[in-house]
Every structure is written in structure tokens, then in C-alpha cells.
Write a protein that holds these residues in place. Structure first.
Motif, mmCIF file in Angstrom:
data_model
loop_
_atom_site.group_PDB
_atom_site.id
_atom_site.type_symbol
_atom_site.label_atom_id
_atom_site.label_comp_id
_atom_site.label_asym_id
_atom_site.label_seq_id
_atom_site.Cartn_x
_atom_site.Cartn_y
_atom_site.Cartn_z
ATOM 1 N N SER A 106 47.154 92.405 0.401
ATOM 2 C CA SER A 106 47.194 92.939 1.760
ATOM 3 C C SER A 106 48.583 92.793 2.374
ATOM 4 O O SER A 106 49.067 91.683 2.612
ATOM 5 N N LEU A 107 49.214 93.911 2.675
ATOM 6 C CA LEU A 107 50.526 93.876 3.314
ATOM 7 C C LEU A 107 50.433 93.337 4.734
ATOM 8 O O LEU A 107 51.367 92.701 5.228
ATOM 9 N N GLY A 108 49.291 93.588 5.397
ATOM 10 C CA GLY A 108 49.098 93.045 6.734
ATOM 11 C C GLY A 108 49.083 91.528 6.734
ATOM 12 O O GLY A 108 49.687 90.879 7.599
ATOM 13 N N MET A 109 48.391 90.944 5.761
ATOM 14 C CA MET A 109 48.367 89.487 5.632
ATOM 15 C C MET A 109 49.773 88.949 5.363
ATOM 16 O O MET A 109 50.202 87.951 5.946
ATOM 17 N N LEU A 110 50.485 89.598 4.471
ATOM 18 C CA LEU A 110 51.826 89.141 4.119
ATOM 19 C C LEU A 110 52.761 89.213 5.317
ATOM 20 O O LEU A 110 53.614 88.333 5.506
ATOM 21 N N LYS A 111 52.614 90.246 6.125
ATOM 22 C CA LYS A 111 53.458 90.388 7.311
ATOM 23 C C LYS A 111 53.232 89.229 8.279
ATOM 24 O O LYS A 111 54.190 88.613 8.773
ATOM 25 N N VAL A 112 51.960 88.919 8.553
ATOM 26 C CA VAL A 112 51.651 87.803 9.439
ATOM 27 C C VAL A 112 52.134 86.491 8.823
ATOM 28 O O VAL A 112 52.690 85.627 9.515
ATOM 29 N N GLY A 113 51.929 86.339 7.513
ATOM 30 C CA GLY A 113 52.381 85.128 6.839
ATOM 31 C C GLY A 113 53.879 84.929 6.944
ATOM 32 O O GLY A 113 54.362 83.811 7.176
ATOM 33 N N LYS A 114 54.626 85.999 6.772
ATOM 34 C CA LYS A 114 56.098 85.906 6.842
ATOM 35 C C LYS A 114 56.549 85.546 8.245
ATOM 36 O O LYS A 114 57.537 84.829 8.429
ATOM 37 N N GLU A 115 55.811 86.008 9.251
ATOM 38 C CA GLU A 115 56.139 85.643 10.632
ATOM 39 C C GLU A 115 55.926 84.149 10.866
ATOM 40 O O GLU A 115 56.703 83.503 11.566
#
Length: 233
Positions: A86-95
Motif C-alpha cells: 500500500s502506497l498510502g501506508m508507506l506515505k503515512v509511515g514516511k511522514e
């Protein structure tokens, strides 16, 4: 079904699951706390203890989501690679964890060479992969000989009364809780059904053996609501 149609069906399901997790990413960790009544924090500590990360060890954290499971591994000095579809999960994780090397990856076709990791772990994500055996085999491929696998997953309560109450009351109530805590309540209907359809502790252990893992064992948590499986490559 022709192979081309079969591949197309798998690709669509993979895309649907990825999109579903994209939609729940913002409040995913909050919902996990709500669904487990805070128990998931203890379960994460037990996963970390089972992995026993050491400085310099290479650890693959699959279905890492927002990186909550990866953080303590990195803090212990391990070289952890949080990976998720999930790219959405990765985006939140990177934040939340800008120092972690988040990577988009499919558990059925991991973008790594053979035997590069000292340990592979996946928490509450294996049941969302289309082919459990194929995923376990792929995890075995990227793990060095003697390396470890740690899988935390919802499972089957061992006591019949607890099992009945869990299936008839708790699982039915979770979608209602999701309406309050989740950014996408409808997604949790799918997640609950995936828990119901998941094999029991012995069933998952048998699949791990078929995939080439040895010394397979498990530990029941919260009466078997969750099982912590461990194995050696």
C-alpha cells in the motif's frame, strides 16, 4: 481459467487490497489499538523479543504499514526494510519515520536477492496475501540459511466458549467500532472476513513446513485470538 485471466484476477485483487489499505492508512494505528483493546502493543513487544534484533542484522518487515512494527527493530540497531504493497501506508509511515527506508513491494514477488536477510517478519498481513504458501516460500527464498521467520496473525481461540464468543460477539462488533475510529469503516468488513477464513495454528504451521521452513512452533496470545509463529530457514 486461462493463465492470462488468472493473472489478471490476481492483479485486480492485489490492487483492490492495496487501495483498501490506502484508505485506512491515516487512522490505521488508532484502529488497531481500538480493535485489540490496547493488547496489540504487548503483542508487538513479543514479536520484537522473538526476532531478537541485533545491531547490523538485516531484517525484512513485510506488511509494515506505517512502520510501527519496524521502529523498535531499527532502534535496536538492525537494518530494517519496512515493505508494504500500500502506497498510502508507506506515505503515512514516511511522514512518521522519515529515517526508515520504506519500500513498495509485493509479498509474492519480493524485490530482493536470495538469502539476503537474517530475519523476516510479518504481522497481521499474511492473511491478506492471495497465496499464503507462495508468500511463505518467497520469504524463505530471501532468508539466509539459519535465518528466522516470525509471523504474528489473528488465529483461532483454543477454548470452545472463548472461540464462540469471539466469533459471534467480538468479530461482529468490530465493524461498529470501526465507524467511530477508522477513516474507512467499510474496509473492516473485509478484514473481519479474512480473520474468519484464516487457517488455525496447526494449519499455518503446516503451510510453513511446506514452504521449506523448519523448527516451526507457535505461541498462543490472548487465548489463541492471536498466534505468534516462529521458524528457521
Amino acid at each position: 481459467m486461462p493463465k492470462s485471466d488468472y493473472r489478471a484476477t490476481l492483479a485486480k485483487r492485489r490492487a483492490d487490497v492495496s487501495a483498501m489499505f490506502d484508505r485506512v492508512a491515516q487512522r490505521y494505528d488508532v484502529m488497531n489499538d481500538v480493535m485489540t483493546m490496547g493488547q496489540i502493543r504487548r503483542w508487538r513487544r513479543l514479536v520484537q523479543e522473538s526476532i531478537d534484533p541485533k545491531p547490523g542484522q538485516r531484517i525484512l518487515d513485510l506488511a509494515a504499514g506505517t512502520g510501527t512494527s519496524s521502529r523498535p527493530l531499527a532502534d535496536a540497531g538492525a537494518l530494517v526494510v519496512p515493505t508494504d504493497l500500500s502506497l498510502g501506508m508507506l506515505k503515512v509511515g514516511k511522514e512518521h519515520h522519515p529515517d526508515l527506508p520504506f519500500l513498495a513491494g509485493d509479498a509474492l514477488a519480493l524485490p530482493f536477492a536470495d538469502g539476503v536477510f537474517d530475519a523476516v517478519t510479518i504481522s497481521y498481513g499474511l492473511r491478506n496475501v492471495e497465496h499464503t504458501l507462495a508468500a511463505l516460500t518467497e520469504m524463505r527464498r530471501v532468508t539466509r540459511p539459519g535465518g528466522r521467520l516470525v509471523v504474528a496473525e489473528f488465529s483461532t481461540p483454543t477454548a470452545a466458549p472463548v472461540r464462540l464468543g469471539y466469533q459471534q460477539l467480538v468479530l461482529r462488533a468490530l465493524p461498529e467500532l470501526a465507524k467511530v475510529a477508522s477513516s474507512n469503516p467499510s474496509a473492516y468488513h473485509y478484514l473481519i472476513e479474512s480473520i474468519r477464513a484464516w487457517p488455525d495454528q496447526r494449519g499455518l504451521a503446516d503451510l510453513m513446513v511446506q514452504a521449506g521452513w523448519s523448527r516451526v512452533e507457535w505461541r498462543n496470545l490472548f487465548g489463541g485470538v492471536v498466534a505468534l509463529h516462529r521458524a528457521v530457514a
